[in-house]
Scaffold this motif. Structure first.
Motif, PDB file in Angstrom:
ATOM      1  N   UNK A 117       0.824  -1.157   0.102  1.00 22.46           N
ATOM      2  CA  UNK A 117      -0.029  -0.155  -0.196  1.00 22.46           C
ATOM      3  C   UNK A 117       0.824   1.143   0.058  1.00 22.46           C
ATOM      4  N   UNK A 118       1.986   1.271   0.713  1.00 26.90           N
ATOM      5  CA  UNK A 118       2.760   2.342   0.854  1.00 26.90           C
ATOM      6  C   UNK A 118       3.374   2.836  -0.733  1.00 26.90           C
ATOM      7  N   UNK A 119       3.901   1.735  -1.046  1.00 29.50           N
ATOM      8  CA  UNK A 119       4.586   1.653  -2.549  1.00 29.50           C
ATOM      9  C   UNK A 119       3.316   2.366  -3.639  1.00 29.50           C
ATOM     10  N   UNK A 120       1.909   1.532  -3.491  1.00 27.10           N
ATOM     11  CA  UNK A 120       0.947   1.945  -4.371  1.00 27.10           C
ATOM     12  C   UNK A 120       0.956   3.428  -4.169  1.00 27.10           C
ATOM     13  N   UNK A 121       0.748   4.110  -2.975  1.00 25.47           N
ATOM     14  CA  UNK A 121       0.440   5.491  -2.889  1.00 25.47           C
ATOM     15  C   UNK A 121       1.351   6.345  -3.088  1.00 25.47           C
ATOM     16  N   UNK A 122       2.773   5.836  -3.121  1.00 25.28           N
ATOM     17  CA  UNK A 122       3.849   6.591  -3.363  1.00 25.28           C
ATOM     18  C   UNK A 122       3.937   6.743  -4.840  1.00 25.28           C
ATOM     19  N   UNK A 123       3.514   5.767  -5.692  1.00 18.61           N
ATOM     20  CA  UNK A 123       3.848   6.090  -7.152  1.00 18.61           C
ATOM     21  C   UNK A 123       3.231   7.144  -7.768  1.00 18.61           C
ATOM     22  N   UNK A 124       2.085   7.684  -7.739  1.00 21.92           N
ATOM     23  CA  UNK A 124       1.366   8.803  -8.034  1.00 21.92           C
ATOM     24  C   UNK A 124       2.235  10.037  -7.632  1.00 21.92           C
ATOM     25  N   UNK A 125       2.720  10.043  -6.525  1.00 20.21           N
ATOM     26  CA  UNK A 125       3.401  11.049  -6.072  1.00 20.21           C
ATOM     27  C   UNK A 125       4.738  11.188  -7.030  1.00 20.21           C
ATOM     28  N   UNK A 126       5.578  10.006  -7.013  1.00 17.77           N
ATOM     29  CA  UNK A 126       6.708  10.051  -7.939  1.00 17.77           C
ATOM     30  C   UNK A 126       6.556  10.143  -9.256  1.00 17.77           C
ATOM     31  N   UNK A 127       5.587   9.660  -9.799  1.00 15.11           N
ATOM     32  CA  UNK A 127       5.219  10.034 -11.303  1.00 15.11           C
ATOM     33  C   UNK A 127       4.907  11.515 -11.374  1.00 15.11           C
ATOM     34  N   UNK A 128       4.365  12.290 -10.687  1.00 13.56           N
ATOM     35  CA  UNK A 128       4.121  13.559 -10.719  1.00 13.56           C
ATOM     36  C   UNK A 128       5.187  14.632 -10.512  1.00 13.56           C
ATOM     37  N   UNK A 129       5.980  13.952  -9.715  1.00 17.29           N
ATOM     38  CA  UNK A 129       7.370  15.121  -9.558  1.00 17.29           C
ATOM     39  C   UNK A 129       8.587  14.583  -9.891  1.00 17.29           C
ATOM     40  N   UNK A 130       8.940  13.382 -10.288  1.00 17.81           N
ATOM     41  CA  UNK A 130      10.081  12.719 -10.815  1.00 17.81           C
ATOM     42  C   UNK A 130       9.954  12.147 -12.326  1.00 17.81           C
ATOM     43  N   UNK A 131       8.903  11.287 -12.445  1.00 13.26           N
ATOM     44  CA  UNK A 131       8.983  10.770 -13.748  1.00 13.26           C
ATOM     45  C   UNK A 131       8.388  11.561 -14.792  1.00 13.26           C
ATOM     46  N   UNK A 132       7.407  12.192 -14.530  1.00  9.59           N
ATOM     47  CA  UNK A 132       6.760  13.264 -15.598  1.00  9.59           C
ATOM     48  C   UNK A 132       6.241  14.507 -14.969  1.00  9.59           C
ATOM     49  N   UNK A 133       7.152  15.350 -14.507  1.00  4.72           N
ATOM     50  CA  UNK A 133       6.996  16.434 -13.661  1.00  4.72           C
ATOM     51  C   UNK A 133       6.225  17.661 -14.518  1.00  4.72           C
ATOM     52  N   UNK A 134       5.454  18.402 -14.241  1.00  6.20           N
ATOM     53  CA  UNK A 134       4.867  19.216 -14.852  1.00  6.20           C
ATOM     54  C   UNK A 134       4.442  20.768 -13.879  1.00  6.20           C
ATOM     55  N   UNK A 135       3.939  21.509 -14.404  1.00  9.85           N
ATOM     56  CA  UNK A 135       3.409  22.753 -13.783  1.00  9.85           C
ATOM     57  C   UNK A 135       2.267  22.463 -12.800  1.00  9.85           C
ATOM     58  N   UNK A 136       1.535  21.659 -13.340  1.00 15.55           N
ATOM     59  CA  UNK A 136       0.389  21.319 -12.526  1.00 15.55           C
ATOM     60  C   UNK A 136       0.396  19.707 -12.094  1.00 15.55           C
ATOM     61  N   UNK A 137      -0.564  19.609 -11.188  1.00 12.75           N
ATOM     62  CA  UNK A 137      -0.696  18.234 -10.535  1.00 12.75           C
ATOM     63  C   UNK A 137      -1.552  17.317 -11.548  1.00 12.75           C
ATOM     64  N   UNK A 138      -1.270  16.172 -11.125  1.00 12.13           N
ATOM     65  CA  UNK A 138      -2.300  15.122 -12.016  1.00 12.13           C
ATOM     66  C   UNK A 138      -3.495  15.103 -11.068  1.00 12.13           C
ATOM     67  N   UNK A 139      -4.559  14.697 -11.885  1.00 17.25           N
ATOM     68  CA  UNK A 139      -5.747  14.646 -11.307  1.00 17.25           C
ATOM     69  C   UNK A 139      -6.127  13.305 -10.355  1.00 17.25           C
ATOM     70  N   UNK A 140      -7.042  13.570  -9.398  1.00 19.23           N
ATOM     71  CA  UNK A 140      -7.391  12.575  -8.423  1.00 19.23           C
ATOM     72  C   UNK A 140      -7.445  11.116  -8.992  1.00 19.23           C
ATOM     73  N   UNK A 141      -8.275  11.179 -10.287  1.00 22.89           N
ATOM     74  CA  UNK A 141      -8.558   9.963 -11.132  1.00 22.89           C
ATOM     75  C   UNK A 141      -7.392   9.391 -11.551  1.00 22.89           C
ATOM     76  N   UNK A 142      -6.693  10.326 -12.158  1.00 24.01           N
ATOM     77  CA  UNK A 142      -5.314   9.698 -12.847  1.00 24.01           C
ATOM     78  C   UNK A 142      -4.497   9.068 -11.602  1.00 24.01           C
TER      79      UNK A 142
END
Length: 571
Positions: A164-189
């Motif tokens: 569960x920890x790594x599941x919930x960490x993945x969206x954060x890592x994707x948003x800031x490390x893998x595919x960073x952007x000026x805006x955050x990914x949506x909750x659904x994504x």
């Protein structure tokens, strides 16, 4: 009677000597009245001032005149039960304090260790990945909350909360490390990413490694705490043992019946005392074997909780595992982005939230754990076990300890034998335990005590837990087990999670093939199972102790025999 300053077994100076010669009717009952008043057993009203016939007495009967009445005998009966319980509690006080003090200390140490490990991990994000720290530290807190719940006995799965920890960490890592952007990914994504993490495997083998380390270190620590709490329960139970009617009458005869004859300073003979106390504690003596096993198993587990399995080592280095996971996600960023796009589509974004650190970074406020010297948990456990080992024979030798230290007269002194003051006790002295009591001349023991049986069952269970025998993935804490087919030995690394398609204790494929082999000639489906089994195991050796194959060559030979047999049957 625990609040009285002088007990019948601790009168000290009042019991320095016993009267010599045969018991004779006392000239008056003054000494009896004084002790009765000193013990605060009741009102002096109704106590004879001089001996009289004791025709109404049931236990302290005598052919001689007596200073006791039926009412006094009832008071003595109540007092002797309280006295023996007080003696039991006094004898176990040091042992009980040793276990309860360490149980509390280890729990406090575990709580502090978990808090410290949480701060180490949160510090990683605040110092190295500050832009994602606000979101990540929330998941870190949830993870270490689950760690604490598991260690302190909650019904949670280590594999579940690590995943569960790594599941919930993945969206954060994707948003800031893998595919960073000026805006955050949506909750659904973000939810899509969380659900896809185990298939995409952005952190490589780190989650699997984390599950193995967490499970191997937390489970023994949890069991260690459970065992200490059970030790306290065992002592509390035996401290408040229910005594049978026959035992209560024997205790009364041993300690207060001499008073009826004016022998207020007499003590029981050693042999007489041993017979009475061994009879009364016969059920408690049955705990001895299991108590020894409990302490030995606790020591073995303590020795196993070291090195790479040590909870300090694992938790305080968890942040390193997390860092490895983040580095791997960063290195494989482009490939991961393509995989994510195939599963979740292009990222859907929303306005960004300004990042920041929201946890208490003042680690200096925490009690720091020294990694060397006497302050490590391993050394604390070792010191505790060395003291506990001194109490291995506590229950087996309790009767001897009570009689030798407090209850019985010293060797060579006149003593009470249940009827008279004599030079020595002449009846046979029986051993400890229920079986030995069949020949006890002083106490009749009828069957086993259900309360003691319950405690023994709990000790048996905790011994199995301490030895790792009650867990599907553990045997003697060496992480090996025998498969349910009866012959397959599997190596369980503990590093198995849903990403690897593992199925816990034994593969279903292994079970199916073994079943078909045992039942006779395999059919086509079972032959396919054999092929799949070897593909799954990369042609590795399977030792089925004569029921299967040890090499690929053996497998091919076996298949050839089957095909020939089928051909001949058709022919």
């Amino acid at each position: 009677m625990g609040g009285k300053s002088l007990g019948v077994f601790g009168l000290g100076a009042l019991l320095l000597a016993a009267a010599s010669g045969a018991a004779e009717p006392p000239p008056s009952c003054e000494s009896v009245r004084k002790v009765f008043q000193l013990r605060q057993l009741g009102s002096l009203k109704g106590i004879p001032e001089s001996p009289r016939a004791g025709v109404d007495l049931q236990v302290c009967t005598s052919k001689n005149p007596t200073c006791c009445t039926k009412k006094m005998e009832e008071r003595y009966q109540t007092a002797v039960k309280q006295d023996i319980q007080q003696v039991l509690q006094t004898s176990s006080a040091t042992l009980k304090f040793l276990i309860s003090r360490n149980a509390a200390a280890f729990q406090e140490n575990f709580e502090m260790l978990i808090r410290l490990a949480e701060n180490y991990t949160s510090t990683l994000f605040c110092s190295t990945y500050r832009n994602m720290a606000a979101e990540a530290t929330t998941h870190v807190q949830e993870f270490f909350t689950d760690v604490g719940l598991f260690v302190f006995g909650a019904d949670v799965s280590t594999q579940e909360f690590v995943n569960r920890f790594f599941d919930t960490l993945f969206p954060v890592v994707y948003n800031y490390i893998i595919n960073p952007g000026l805006t955050d990914i949506s909750l659904e994504y973000a939810e899509c990413l969380r659900m896809a993490r185990r298939d995409i495997r952005p952190f490589g083998s780190v989650p699997k490694k984390a599950i193995g380390q967490i499970e191997r270190s937390l489970l023994p620590s949890r069991t260690f705490l459970q065992a200490l709490n059970l030790g306290i329960e065992v002592i509390n139970t035996t401290d408040h043992l229910h005594f049978s009617k026959d035992c209560s009458r024997a205790l009364l005869r041993m300690h207060y019946c001499p008073h009826c004859q004016g022998l207020t300073l007499s003590k029981p003979c050693m042999g007489y005392c041993l017979n009475v106390i061994r009879g009364c504690l016969a059920n408690m003596a049955e705990v001895d074997l299991h108590w020894r096993g409990y302490i030995q198993s606790l020591e073995e587990l303590s020795n196993a909780m070291s090195g790479t399995h040590d909870i300090e080592h694992v938790l305080l280095n968890f942040h390193s595992l997390v860092n490895d996971a983040l580095v791997q996600a960063h290195i494989n960023g482009p490939e991961l982005s393509e995989q994510v796009k195939k599963v979740c589509g292009s990222p859907v974004r929303k306005p960004a939230v300004s990042p920041g650190c929201s946890f208490d970074q003042n680690i200096e406020r925490l009690k720091m754990f020294s990694r060397d010297g006497e302050e490590t948990l391993a050394n604390r456990r070792k010191e505790f076990i060395s003291h506990l080992r001194l109490y291995r024979a506590f229950y087996g030798g309790l009767a001897d300890q009570l009689c030798g230290n407090e209850l019985a007269a010293a060797d060579g002194l006149p003593c009470w034998n249940g009827e008279d003051v004599v030079r020595s006790y002449t009846h046979r002295v029986v051993g400890s335990g229920i079986k030995a009591q069949s020949a006890n001349p002083e106490v009749k023991v009828k069957g086993t005590d259900p309360v003691i049986n319950q405690i023994i069952d709990k000790l048996k269970h905790i011994i199995q837990l301490l030895q790792g025998k009650s867990f599907p993935k553990y045997h003697k804490w060496d992480l090996q087990q025998i498969g349910s087919g009866g012959g397959v030995h599997e190596e369980i690394s503990g590093d198995c999670d849903d990403e690897d398609g593992c199925e816990g204790s034994g593969s279903g494929e292994v079970k199916r093939v073994l079943k078909s082999i045992d039942s006779g000639m395999p059919d086509k489906t079972n032959l396919n199972d054999v092929k799949e089994l070897h593909q799954i195991n990369d042609d590795s050796t399977l030792d089925t102790k004569g029921t299967g194959y040890t090499t690929m060559a053996d497998c091919m030979t076996f298949m050839l025999i089957i095909l020939v047999t089928l051909f001949l049957s058709l022919w």
